[in-house]
Motif scaffolding. Sequence first.
Motif, PDB file in Angstrom:
ATOM      1  N   ARG A   1       0.823  -1.223   0.000  1.00 35.16           N
ATOM      2  CA  ARG A   1       0.000   0.000   0.000  1.00 35.16           C
ATOM      3  C   ARG A   1       0.854   1.269   0.000  1.00 35.16           C
TER       4      ARG A   1
ATOM      5  N   THR B   1       1.679   0.977  -4.236  1.00 33.94           N
ATOM      6  CA  THR B   1       0.508   1.765  -4.638  1.00 33.94           C
ATOM      7  C   THR B   1       0.696   3.254  -4.337  1.00 33.94           C
ATOM      8  N   GLY B   2       1.170   3.558  -3.153  1.00 36.49           N
ATOM      9  CA  GLY B   2       1.355   4.973  -2.779  1.00 36.49           C
ATOM     10  C   GLY B   2       2.351   5.665  -3.699  1.00 36.49           C
ATOM     11  N   SER B   3       3.444   4.980  -4.003  1.00 38.90           N
ATOM     12  CA  SER B   3       4.446   5.574  -4.893  1.00 38.90           C
ATOM     13  C   SER B   3       3.879   5.763  -6.295  1.00 38.90           C
ATOM     14  N   ALA B   4       3.086   4.767  -6.767  1.00 37.29           N
ATOM     15  CA  ALA B   4       2.491   4.880  -8.107  1.00 37.29           C
ATOM     16  C   ALA B   4       1.557   6.085  -8.155  1.00 37.29           C
ATOM     17  N   LYS B   5       0.735   6.220  -7.142  1.00 37.40           N
ATOM     18  CA  LYS B   5      -0.207   7.343  -7.107  1.00 37.40           C
ATOM     19  C   LYS B   5       0.540   8.681  -7.060  1.00 37.40           C
ATOM     20  N   ALA B   6       1.681   8.692  -6.363  1.00 35.33           N
ATOM     21  CA  ALA B   6       2.465   9.931  -6.248  1.00 35.33           C
ATOM     22  C   ALA B   6       3.284  10.219  -7.503  1.00 35.33           C
ATOM     23  N   GLY B   7       3.327   9.272  -8.435  1.00 27.53           N
ATOM     24  CA  GLY B   7       4.179   9.453  -9.612  1.00 27.53           C
ATOM     25  C   GLY B   7       5.656   9.414  -9.243  1.00 27.53           C
TER      26      GLY B   7
END
Length: 411
Positions: free
Chosen positions: A274, A278-284
């Motif tokens: 998470r 996921t968090g890194s992906a969402k943050a770009g």
Amino acid sequence: MTTTDPAELADRVADGDLRIHELEEEADHETAAEARRLLVERETDADLEAVADYTFSAEQANNTAIENMIGATQVPMGVAGPVPVDGGAAEGDYYLPLATTEGALVASINRGLSTIRSVGGATARVTKNGMTRAPVFRVDGVAAASETIEWVADNVDRLREAAESTTSHGELIDVEPYVVGDSVYLRFAYDTKDAMGMNMATIATGEACELVEAETPASLVALSGNLCSDKKPAAINAVEGRGRSVTADVLIPGDVVEDRLHTTPEAIAEANTRKNLTGSAKAGSLGFNAHAANVVAAAFLATGQDEAQVVEGANAITTMDARPNEDGTSDLYASVSLASLEVGTVGGGTKLPTQAEALEILGLRGGGDPAGSNADALAEVIAVGALAGELSLLAALSSRHLASAHEDLGR
Ligand SMILES: CC(C)(COP(=O)([O-])OP(=O)([O-])OC[C@H]1O[C@@H](n2cnc3c(N)ncnc32)[C@H](O)[C@@H]1OP(=O)([O-])[O-])[C@@H](O)C(=O)NCCC(=O)NCCSC(=O)C[C@@](C)(O)CC(=O)[O-]
Ligand SMILES: NC(=O)C1=CN([C@@H]2O[C@H](COP(=O)(O)OP(=O)(O)OC[C@H]3O[C@@H](n4cnc5c(N)ncnc54)[C@H](OP(=O)(O)O)[C@@H]3O)[C@@H](O)[C@H]2O)C=CC1
């Protein structure tokens, strides 16, 4: 009339009779640094007593590491480990020297390493090695671009001969062309052995560029065209690698995770998915990890690496999986893959005394036998340190200990 009195030298700079970077032409390196301090103290009201307290030779630093020297900054150095590393080049137990001002960081890495030590150590391998320099050339248009890259493909041996004429250690591995309109980029990759290799690769590529210009319609615009990519976050380094691409992993039984990290394999795996994925992906983000930069930066400062290359060194993906075992419980499989870790055990800042001593702690000072093996081993040990940092921080987050740890140790 010339003088070697620091106060008088400072006066001459203040009067415009001498430029601040010319002081070493008038006096020895220590005196020049003292004159510069006096000048800065007068003009800024700063007290530079601590800056003046350094142990290396100003002459050595001036010739290789710094200009306009006034003294030194000091960063506390700690040590984490020892940790057994089963590497391609690293073999045995290592203490990892770390220089930082972040309280709780060394404790955290130490906790990770002691956990790894309690299960017999970690495995690490350098999977790719190539320091890159990518000059950019101007051409008239696409036809000339195509002609240029065809010539390059047909003449790699000649480029190698030119590049390698400048170094007795460096070897040209590859030249990868990229075309954007009327710009041609050639990404040269070198095995720089135990040197981080940025000077070596730059000098060698400069020589190769002369051949490209002589034989093709391309005209050199800049020896570095940013596809290298040095000291900037860049996807090309994450995908293709730069310096050493290195991975470390470990399998930790669930009871050890509970004993030493106060949480479970499942909780760490969930936090990793998470947060780091996921968090890194969402943050770009380019960094799919928790804090690889912390370990890379602290190890770089301690061992004399180029600190700006923490940008590439932190380009890492962490994986954490709860693996069912025969007992019906779970083990934690943990890995960290650093795509572009640029390290050396010769050259650059590695020659300075405290940095050289830090490399001695690792048993990796100077050139390896065979050449390149010391830098490979350093990359592997730093990767294991990064793995330890990931384990400890993810455990602290899973067990909700991050804030209390920093209350206790970090302020
Ligand atoms: C602080 C601990 C280690 C306590 O953890 P603990 O488990 O309560 O400690 P312990 O007293 O039970 O000791 C366990 C082991 O920790 C080590 N240890 C323990 N204390 C020390 C010490 N004083 N000095 C050296 N080593 C220490 C030592 O290895 C020891 O084992 P032993 O060797 O005794 O068998 C833990 O709570 C922890 O690691 N917390 C996480 C802190 C952390 O990782 N901070 C990283 C910086 S955060 C940041 O910069 C980035 C961030 C967070 O913003 C990135 C993001 O977004 O995620
Ligand atoms: N020029 C640039 O664009 C940039 C420079 N830098 C700076 O570059 C410096 C690092 O460059 P780097 O080329 O690593 O270091 P150096 O320029 O200090 O050169 C190191 C030299 O050591 C010699 N050497 C001796 N033993 C070995 C061995 N076992 N393995 C490899 N080389 C050996 C090599 O000489 P030989 O080649 O003759 O074999 C090599 O070129 C740092 O100070 C960094 O800050 C950083 C970014 C960009």
